[in-house]
Every structure is written in C-alpha cells, then in structure tokens.
Design an enzyme around this catalytic site. Structure first.
Site, PDB file in Angstrom:
ATOM      1  N   ASP A   1      44.502 125.939  61.465  1.00 23.14           N
ATOM      2  CA  ASP A   1      43.690 127.054  60.958  1.00 23.14           C
ATOM      3  C   ASP A   1      42.241 126.608  60.779  1.00 23.14           C
ATOM      4  O   ASP A   1      41.942 125.404  60.719  1.00 23.14           O
ATOM      5  CB  ASP A   1      44.272 127.541  59.614  1.00 23.14           C
ATOM      6  CG  ASP A   1      43.790 128.938  59.237  1.00 23.14           C
ATOM      7  OD1 ASP A   1      42.977 129.527  59.982  1.00 23.14           O
ATOM      8  OD2 ASP A   1      44.234 129.443  58.183  1.00 23.14           O
TER       9      ASP A   1
ATOM     10  N   ASP B   1      36.194 128.226  55.949  1.00 23.48           N
ATOM     11  CA  ASP B   1      34.818 128.673  55.694  1.00 23.48           C
ATOM     12  C   ASP B   1      33.972 127.511  55.195  1.00 23.48           C
ATOM     13  O   ASP B   1      32.780 127.439  55.482  1.00 23.48           O
ATOM     14  CB  ASP B   1      34.840 129.824  54.691  1.00 23.48           C
ATOM     15  CG  ASP B   1      35.599 131.014  55.254  1.00 23.48           C
ATOM     16  OD1 ASP B   1      35.202 131.504  56.322  1.00 23.48           O
ATOM     17  OD2 ASP B   1      36.614 131.418  54.655  1.00 23.48           O
TER      18      ASP B   1
ATOM     19  N   GLY C   1      37.634 134.090  54.484  1.00 21.36           N
ATOM     20  CA  GLY C   1      36.568 134.924  55.039  1.00 21.36           C
ATOM     21  C   GLY C   1      37.135 136.063  55.879  1.00 21.36           C
ATOM     22  O   GLY C   1      36.516 137.123  56.015  1.00 21.36           O
TER      23      GLY C   1
ATOM     24  N   GLU D   1      47.873 132.665  54.757  1.00 21.29           N
ATOM     25  CA  GLU D   1      47.463 131.341  55.239  1.00 21.29           C
ATOM     26  C   GLU D   1      47.998 130.253  54.303  1.00 21.29           C
ATOM     27  O   GLU D   1      48.501 129.222  54.754  1.00 21.29           O
ATOM     28  CB  GLU D   1      45.936 131.268  55.317  1.00 21.29           C
ATOM     29  CG  GLU D   1      45.363 132.139  56.425  1.00 21.29           C
ATOM     30  CD  GLU D   1      43.845 132.237  56.443  1.00 21.29           C
ATOM     31  OE1 GLU D   1      43.314 132.656  57.466  1.00 21.29           O
ATOM     32  OE2 GLU D   1      43.207 131.909  55.436  1.00 21.29           O
TER      33      GLU D   1
END
Ligand code: 5RP
Length: 223
Positions: A81, A84, A96, A103
């Site tokens: 992943d 930010d 974001g 997640e």
C-alpha cells in the site's frame, strides 16, 4: 522523473515482494494503481487478492485477479500500500483516499507491510499532512472538540457539496496542526475515543519495508 513515473517505479518494484501461489493484500491510491497495473503481468502466478477498497477491487477484477473477502482467508504474507507520510521509523499517515479502516484491517491480517511511495512522502515527523480520522457521523462534533483541546483543527471531508461517505458508511475528519512525535501513543489514544472508527496513523501496523521512488532509483528502507 515526474511523481507519476516515481509511483510507477515503486509499483513495479513491489512485485518482488508478491509471493507466488498466494493471496496478496492490496491497498488503495494512485501509487497502488501503478502496482495493480504491474500485477497484471504476473496475475497467473498468484491465487488472488484481498482488497482495501471498492475502487481497488474494481481495478483488480478488471485485470482478472480474483478478489477474496478478508473473512474467507487467513493470514496474508504481504500487504502492499501507499502512504501520505512515512517517518524514519516506518510509522505512517494514511487515509488520503478515505480507505484507512479497511487498509488497517488488511495490514493487521498480513505478516509484512510493504509501503510504496515517492520520496516526497518521507518526513522527519508525522503531521504536516492532515491526519484522516474515520468517525461515526454523530461523533464528529465531539471528536472535533477533542482534537481542538490538543491543538488540532478538524475539518469534515466533503465531496460534491456533501460530507464524504466512506465504503463503511462513515465520515472523515482531516486534522491539521498536529506534530505527531509519539505515533504509537497517539494512535492508541485517539483510537479509544468513542465514535472514532479508525485514526489514520499507522504505528501499530507500521511498514516493514518502504520502497521509496527517488530520482536515482528505488531506495529500500527496512524497519
Ligand atoms: C488511501 C491511502 C493512500 O495509500 C494514500 O492516500 C497515498 O495515496 P497516493 O498513492 O495516491 O499518494 O491511504 O486511503
């Protein structure tokens, strides 16, 4: 190199962490979209994916990768992943793209977290990027006041003139004005405020590795 090219570079580099014959955890965002594009080239060598958002699920299915529900599978070898912000200890700000809760769930279900990011995301201390916090809508006002008491300014994230609704049916507060020098303690505290679904500081689920796209190539940071 443009930021887009740096994202493509790390998206491609992340393929080396995908374990053949297994299910890979897939995050959300423009950098992950580059990873998904690269994954298309080896899709026949994996069993499938667990996805952290409706958007990534659609992209994975479009390239022919089977997407499993998190409850259908056990522990995953790797979760890939973006972020930010990421600090020198592997702690991150994420969300974001408003997908922070799923997640964090997929990251928690994975043995290692490979963060892919361009070099603009590496920071000394977290907090310049406003911290996304997913909240139950009725708690937004009180959580906003709790952040104000610690010096933060929380703003309700909007989309098309109305509060953004996450994949989980909740709202997002973006909190600026914080300097997060103790990410583990910060995450633990905010996560127990009533009505907070997830705070977008990933310190308990920090990165194991970060593939950082730089002008001179991919820099690998290990935590
Ligand atoms: C989505 C996220 C993303 O990983 C984060 O926003 C980085 O996105 P991008 O790769 O587009 O810069 O946390 O919720």
């Amino acid at each position: 190199m443009t930021q887009d090219e740096l994202k493509a570079l790390v998206g491609q580099a992340a393929l080396q962490y995908v374990v053949q014959g297994e299910i890979v955890g897939v995050g959300t965002g423009s950098t992950v979209n580059k990873f998904i594009e690269a994954l298309a080239g080896i899709k026949d060598r994996i069993r499938g994916a667990v996805s952290s958002s409706v958007a990534s699920t659609e992209r994975l299915r479009a390239i022919g990768v089977p997407v499993f529900d998190a409850n259908e599978v056990g522990e995953l070898a790797v979760y890939i992943d973006g972020a930010d912000e990421i600090d020198g200890g592997g702690h991150m700000i994420k969300g974001g793209g408003a997908a922070l809760t799923r997640e964090k769930i997929v990251a928690a279900q994975s043995r290692s977290f490979v963060c892919i990011a361009d070099e603009s995301k590496l920071v000394n201390a977290l907090g310049n990027f406003p911290v996304p916090v997913e909240v139950v809508p009725m708690a937004a006002g009180r959580v906003t006041r709790q952040f104000a008491a610690m010096g933060g300014r929380a703003t309700l994230r909007m989309k098309d003139g109305a509060p953004l609704v996450t994949d989980n049916g909740q709202h997002i507060l973006d909190v600026s004005g914080l300097s997060i020098t103790q990410p583990v303690a910060f995450e633990s505290e905010v996560n127990q405020w009533p009505g907070v679904v997830t705070v977008g500081v990933f310190a308990h689920q920090k990165a194991s590795v970060c593939l950082l796209g730089t002008a001179s190539g991919v820099r690998t940071l290990k935590f």
